[in-house]
Design a protein around this motif. Structure first.
Motif, PDB file in Angstrom:
ATOM      1  N   TRP A  11      -0.770  -2.102   8.003  1.00 32.87           N
ATOM      2  CA  TRP A  11      -1.962  -2.870   7.662  1.00 32.87           C
ATOM      3  C   TRP A  11      -1.550  -4.245   7.159  1.00 32.87           C
ATOM      4  CZ3 TRP A  11      -3.843  -4.632   2.767  1.00 32.87           C
ATOM      5  CH2 TRP A  11      -2.917  -4.488   1.741  1.00 32.87           C
ATOM      6  N   ALA A  70       0.838  -1.201   0.000  1.00 32.85           N
ATOM      7  CA  ALA A  70       0.000   0.000   0.000  1.00 32.85           C
ATOM      8  C   ALA A  70       0.870   1.246   0.000  1.00 32.85           C
ATOM      9  CB  ALA A  70      -0.899  -0.001   1.229  1.00 32.85           C
ATOM     10  N   TRP A  71       0.361   2.307  -0.562  1.00 34.70           N
ATOM     11  CA  TRP A  71       1.085   3.579  -0.561  1.00 34.70           C
ATOM     12  C   TRP A  71       0.844   4.351   0.736  1.00 34.70           C
ATOM     13  CZ3 TRP A  71      -1.961   7.790   0.207  1.00 34.70           C
ATOM     14  CH2 TRP A  71      -3.322   7.629  -0.060  1.00 34.70           C
ATOM     15  N   PHE A  72      -0.218   4.011   1.452  1.00 33.16           N
ATOM     16  CA  PHE A  72      -0.639   4.792   2.610  1.00 33.16           C
ATOM     17  C   PHE A  72      -0.102   4.294   3.943  1.00 33.16           C
ATOM     18  CE2 PHE A  72      -3.835   1.619   1.592  1.00 33.16           C
ATOM     19  CZ  PHE A  72      -4.000   0.963   2.801  1.00 33.16           C
ATOM     20  N   ALA A  73       0.433   3.071   3.991  1.00 39.13           N
ATOM     21  CA  ALA A  73       0.917   2.501   5.257  1.00 39.13           C
ATOM     22  C   ALA A  73       1.873   1.350   4.964  1.00 39.13           C
ATOM     23  CB  ALA A  73      -0.265   1.991   6.089  1.00 39.13           C
ATOM     24  N   TRP A  94      -6.176  -2.941  10.025  1.00 38.38           N
ATOM     25  CA  TRP A  94      -5.060  -2.181  10.597  1.00 38.38           C
ATOM     26  C   TRP A  94      -4.391  -3.065  11.639  1.00 38.38           C
ATOM     27  CZ3 TRP A  94      -3.803   1.769   7.854  1.00 38.38           C
ATOM     28  CH2 TRP A  94      -4.764   2.549   7.230  1.00 38.38           C
ATOM     29  N   LYS A 114      -2.521   3.574  12.661  1.00 34.19           N
ATOM     30  CA  LYS A 114      -2.820   3.299  11.257  1.00 34.19           C
ATOM     31  C   LYS A 114      -1.595   3.421  10.360  1.00 34.19           C
ATOM     32  CE  LYS A 114      -7.652   4.693  11.567  1.00 34.19           C
ATOM     33  NZ  LYS A 114      -8.689   5.551  11.002  1.00 34.19           N
ATOM     34  N   SER A 115      -0.433   3.105  10.906  1.00 36.51           N
ATOM     35  CA  SER A 115       0.793   3.158  10.116  1.00 36.51           C
ATOM     36  C   SER A 115       1.114   1.813   9.485  1.00 36.51           C
ATOM     37  CB  SER A 115       1.966   3.606  10.995  1.00 36.51           C
ATOM     38  OG  SER A 115       2.222   2.655  12.010  1.00 36.51           O
TER      39      SER A 115
END
Length: 105
Positions: free
Chosen positions: A98, A50-53, A90, A95-96
């Motif tokens: 997943w 993922a790009w977000f976490a 998560w 939320k860093s």
């Protein structure tokens, strides 16, 4: 993650508390605060990063109650081809991190 397979017997109380709070590992199936719940659901390697976490290590415990979509108790089913056929969760309260949910979830 040394000793993770036998964490219940082998880890001290302080190690359990630290690892549960920081990494979602070594937790009892209990509520950590009024909203977030540690579950017996663990992660597997997701189909993509993922790009977000960050991606959680396989076997990390899911935390529920951090996202409205998990309704405080199940994996989020969202784009199975990208996030896993059993959904995702998560694994850190901030939320860093997943992971894709395993079949046992």
């Amino acid at each position: 993650q040394e000793g993770l397979a036998k964490w219940q017997l082998g880890w001290s109380g302080s190690k359990k508390k630290f690892c549960c709070k920081s990494h979602g590992l070594g937790c009892s199936n209990t509520t950590t605060d009024h909203k977030t719940k540690i579950s017996n659901c663990t992660t597997v390697k997701p189909p993509r990063r993922a790009w977000f976490a960050a991606t959680a290590p396989e076997g990390s415990r899911c935390l529920f109650g951090l996202d409205d979509r998990d309704e405080n108790g199940h994996c989020i089913i969202d784009n199975p081809e990208m996030n896993g056929v059993n959904g995702w969760c998560w694994t850190r309260a901030d939320k860093s991190e997943w992971g894709a949910c395993s079949k046992q979830c």
